[in-house]
Design a protein around this motif. Structure first.
Motif, PDB file in Angstrom:
ATOM      1  N   LEU A 447       7.587  67.742  -3.240  1.00 60.08           N
ATOM      2  CA  LEU A 447       7.533  69.084  -2.677  1.00 60.08           C
ATOM      3  C   LEU A 447       6.684  69.154  -1.416  1.00 60.08           C
ATOM      4  CD1 LEU A 447       7.227  71.260  -5.904  1.00 60.08           C
ATOM      5  CD2 LEU A 447       9.266  70.712  -4.599  1.00 60.08           C
ATOM      6  N   TRP A 475       2.933  67.387  -8.383  1.00 56.61           N
ATOM      7  CA  TRP A 475       4.074  66.927  -9.178  1.00 56.61           C
ATOM      8  C   TRP A 475       5.378  67.122  -8.411  1.00 56.61           C
ATOM      9  CZ3 TRP A 475       2.058  70.288 -13.730  1.00 56.61           C
ATOM     10  CH2 TRP A 475       1.035  69.606 -14.407  1.00 56.61           C
ATOM     11  N   ALA A 477       9.525  67.919  -8.198  1.00 56.13           N
ATOM     12  CA  ALA A 477      10.384  68.889  -8.880  1.00 56.13           C
ATOM     13  C   ALA A 477      11.832  68.569  -8.558  1.00 56.13           C
ATOM     14  CB  ALA A 477      10.046  70.310  -8.448  1.00 56.13           C
ATOM     15  N   ASN A 511      -0.599  72.075  -9.214  1.00 55.43           N
ATOM     16  CA  ASN A 511       0.088  71.832 -10.476  1.00 55.43           C
ATOM     17  C   ASN A 511      -0.368  72.863 -11.507  1.00 55.43           C
ATOM     18  OD1 ASN A 511       1.271  69.505  -9.375  1.00 55.43           O
ATOM     19  ND2 ASN A 511      -0.464  68.239  -9.981  1.00 55.43           N
ATOM     20  N   TYR A 529       4.864  73.431 -14.186  1.00 56.21           N
ATOM     21  CA  TYR A 529       5.337  74.080 -12.966  1.00 56.21           C
ATOM     22  C   TYR A 529       4.452  73.673 -11.784  1.00 56.21           C
ATOM     23  CZ  TYR A 529       8.193  77.117 -15.903  1.00 56.21           C
ATOM     24  OH  TYR A 529       9.128  77.586 -16.791  1.00 56.21           O
ATOM     25  N   VAL A 530       5.008  73.843 -10.601  1.00 51.05           N
ATOM     26  CA  VAL A 530       4.221  73.776  -9.379  1.00 51.05           C
ATOM     27  C   VAL A 530       4.202  75.182  -8.785  1.00 51.05           C
ATOM     28  CG1 VAL A 530       4.154  72.960  -7.005  1.00 51.05           C
ATOM     29  CG2 VAL A 530       4.591  71.346  -8.849  1.00 51.05           C
ATOM     30  N   ALA A 597       8.448  71.710 -12.764  1.00 45.49           N
ATOM     31  CA  ALA A 597       8.048  70.404 -12.236  1.00 45.49           C
ATOM     32  C   ALA A 597       8.366  69.296 -13.226  1.00 45.49           C
ATOM     33  CB  ALA A 597       6.557  70.410 -11.913  1.00 45.49           C
TER      34      ALA A 597
END
Length: 741
Positions: A447, A475, A477, A511, A529-530, A597
């Protein structure tokens, strides 16, 4: 020597002991008609006429349920008889077991068939394949050759198509249930009363019996033809029905109490016997004040209920419009529906009343939605045509850049034109994305690369400066890179416009693990998730506008389209994420995006674009229905060193490809539009070219960056893809990569 029962040899010793005891038991019989008693070894018995508990009982139930289908009445009779007999079997078994002090399950069972025979129910013939074990594998198959029930039906000359020996099944399964400490049920699969050779039963735990019956039918095709109707009877089936009825009643009650429309149950004279909570709310009165009132007093005209009752009496339903009268005398427009309704076994009327103002609001919302959809389709068509114009403009600008000095007034003016064209391109892509709503074509993506590249590109030449807070351990995705880039571009453009005098826009990401306080303000599926934040130092957004910023065509800026944030919201939701805004007047705005993510996943390093002008050699065919696009692309190809020819549609392209092959000057590649209005498109043209040259190298040219065909062009055999608008450098890179494959 066994007389009252027939059993497999391994059970004979047990049953012989039981037979002797039961014979002595029934030998001590005392009848006292003067007292109306029959006693057997101190236990009082009663004699019941067999037919009254079978064929005549069924006739009685049929009369009671004359308004119901015959099968339903027979089902009620079977259920009642099975329950009674099953309870008798359990009670008799427990009494005998206590008197004999029996412990072994088989010994407990052995007394049952003998008592059964001496009491006049039936002779019992247990089959050798039976397995009476004190566990879930319990299986008993047996016949009642002289069942009192089938005998009663045959003596009465009654013809039936179902097994009638219900009490036999209930009593025997009740006795065995008490003997083995298992829940058991028996089903009669063959019956003499319906013309079979035997009255045959299978007994097993309720969840196993159907499997045993199916296995038995499959083992003997001759018998299977006669096992046409059987039932798993008794309180098991009835309890299931009762549970289903109770659940259905609860569902009806839930609907009745939670419905937004007003429900009124009225008797045939119009008096209210039940009202839903919504009815109390709509008419502004408590339930106690409405019960017993006439529905006529709540409607205008008062004759509306009489019309309702007359219509449902002839057609079964009713719909009309009128007025409702709330407490205090206030009238409001209503729509009323009515149906005939049975309540507590009496005819009633169910009236459903809806406030028309609410319906009109919904109709207006639907009308607006349909208009937005139509506008979106129209905007998509305009944007597609405009994208071709942008392709020509930006393409020619890129060609002009090759002959203009890097410094000076001409370079400055050219740069302004390029930035304006880039902004127009972004607006065009928003219209295309909004109108098509294409599903994202995802790939595992780092990302940070997309965030940095997209924001930097948008702010090139702007007075707003980007600042990045992107941790290296962010992270990855699974996202559509093109669509995510558009999200970032839209948010950064929004920030840029909020700071006309310049400033800083911060693009940060972090993150977010399950349970983290930075999770979305709305519930999202549990996972990783991010969170991406785009923060500006602008004027901020008033509270009353925050809830509307993602609505299509809503904008507070002069000249704004209102599609940037609507497109952003749509893309993020299609990625199973969420986007939210935090802002206050004078304190800037922060847009936060949450994307699912994939922690720990490896992402291949993305190749950096080569900014050099990659020249080449060879012959290239251009197929596009827009003349200006054809001329532009041909000019770019010539600038890059290629020989170019053009075709308006697939038919011309195939003919040109064939002619070049026959002349000995074949084309090295073809660049083709996929959709040609009124002509042959790219896919069909490519298929025909392959019949001429299986190794043809074709490149897609399309204005839809999120077009599924573009994302999966390799599956169609395309060697590359050119997303409109493109520059001469991009054309050179794509063409060289395609020819190198």
């Amino acid at each position: 020597m066994l007389e009252a029962v027939r059993v497999p040899k391994q059970f004979e010793p047990v049953f012989e002991r039981a037979q002797e005891y039961v014979r002595r038991y029934f030998a001590e019989r005392k009848e006292r008609p003067s007292e109306g008693t029959i006693e057997i070894l101190g236990q009082r018995y009663i004699l019941v006429r067999a037919a009254s508990m079978s064929v005549e009982f069924f006739a009685l139930i049929r009369n009671l349920y004359a308004d119901k289908p015959t099968d339903e009445a027979a089902g009620v009779a079977r259920s009642l008889l099975f329950d009674i007999a099953h309870a008798l079997g359990v009670a008799d078994a427990r009494a005998f077991h206590a008197r004999l002090d029996l412990k072994d399950p088989v010994e407990k069972m052995s007394v049952g068939p003998l008592h059964f025979a001496h009491a006049g129910w039936a002779f019992v013939d247990i089959h050798a394949e039976s397995r009476p074990s004190p566990d879930q594998d319990y299986y008993l198959i047996y016949d009642h050759p002289y069942s009192f029930e089938s005998d009663s039906w045959m003596r009465a000359g009654e013809k039936v198509d179902f097994p009638v020996c219900v009490m036999n099944a209930g009593y025997s399964s009740g006795w065995c249930e008490a003997s083995f400490g298992l829940t058991l049920v028996a089903s009669e699969i063959l019956c003499k009363a319906k013309g079979d050779e035997h009255c045959r039963f299978i007994m097993a735990p309720p969840d196993r019996i159907e499997g045993h019956i199916d296995s038995y039918r499959q083992s003997d095709a001759r018998v299977a033809r006669h096992v046409t109707r059987y039932e798993i009877p008794g309180f098991f089936a009835r309890k299931k029905v009762e549970d289903e009825l109770r659940e259905r009643e609860e569902q009806y009650r839930s609907v009745f109490e939670s419905a937004t429309d007003a429900f009124f149950v009225c008797d045939v004279s119009g008096d209210i016997v039940e009202v839903s909570p919504a009815g109390c709310t709509m008419f502004g009165a408590p339930r106690a004040a409405l019960l017993g009132r006439s529905l006529r007093g709540l409607l205008r005209p008062a004759s509306l209920f009489d019309d309702l009752r007359a219509w449902i009496g002839t057609t079964g339903k009713f719909r009309a419009e009128g007025s409702g009268v709330a407490a205090g005398g206030n009238d409001f427009e209503v729509e009323i529906h009515g149906v005939a309704f049975s309540y507590r076994k009496q005819p009633h009327v169910l009236a459903v009343i809806r406030n028309i103002a609410e319906r009109k609001r919904m109709e207006e919302a639907l009308f607006l939605s349909r208009n937005l959809e139509s506008i979106g389709v129209l905007a998509g068509g305009i944007a597609h045509d405009f994208n071709n114009l942008l392709t020509v403009i930006m393409g020619n600008l890129s060609l002009a850049r090759l002959s203009v000095p890097a410094e000076g007034e001409a370079a400055r003016l050219l740069g302004q034109s390029e930035r304006a064209a880039a902004r127009a391109r972004d607006l065009t892509m928003q219209l295309l994305t909004f109108s098509r709503g294409g599903a994202p074509i995802k790939e595992l993506t780092a990302l940070g690369d997309v965030l940095r590249e997209s924001a930097t590109l948008v702010l090139r030449g702007s007075r707003v400066r980007p600042v990045f807070d992107l941790p290296p351990e962010l992270w990855p995705a699974s996202v559509d890179r093109g669509q995510l880039g558009q999200v970032v571009a839209n948010l950064v453009i929004n920030a840029d416009q909020a700071m006309p005098d310049g400033g800083v826009v911060t693009v940060a990401a972090r993150n977010v693990a399950p349970g983290d306080a930075s999770l979305s303000p709305v519930p999202l599926p549990r996972g990783h998730y991010v969170r991406v934040d785009v923060k500006d130092e602008g004027v901020g957004i008033p509270p009353e506008q925050i809830e509307r910023v993602f609505d299509p065509y809503f904008t507070t800026r002069q000249g704004g389209t209102g599609l940037g944030l609507a497109t952003t919201y749509s893309i993020v939701r299609r990625h199973n994420g969420h986007v939210a805004l935090t802002s206050a007047p004078g304190r800037g705005a922060t847009f936060s995006v949450w994307l699912p993510a994939v922690p720990g996943a490896a992402v291949a390093a993305s190749a950096q674009p080569d900014r050099a002008l990659l020249r080449g050699a060879g012959r290239v065919l251009v197929m596009d229905d827009d003349a200006m696009v054809r001329e532009l692309l041909a000019s770019m190809l010539r600038e890059l060193g290629y020989t170019a020819a053009a075709a308006r549609d697939g038919g011309e392209a195939v003919a040109a490809w064939l002619a070049a092959r026959e002349a000995g000057t074949p084309f090295d590649a073809v660049v083709m539009d996929l959709t040609i209005p009124g002509g042959m498109g790219g896919l069909e043209a490519l298929q025909r070219m392959r019949t001429i040259d299986p190794g043809v190298k074709a490149i897609v040219s399309s204005g839809y960056s999120n077009d599924p065909v573009m994302a999966s062009y390799r599956t169609h055999g395309f060697a590359g893809v050119m997303a409109k608008p493109y520059s001469v450098r991009e054309v050179g890179q794509i063409l060289q990569q395609a020819l190198a494959r």
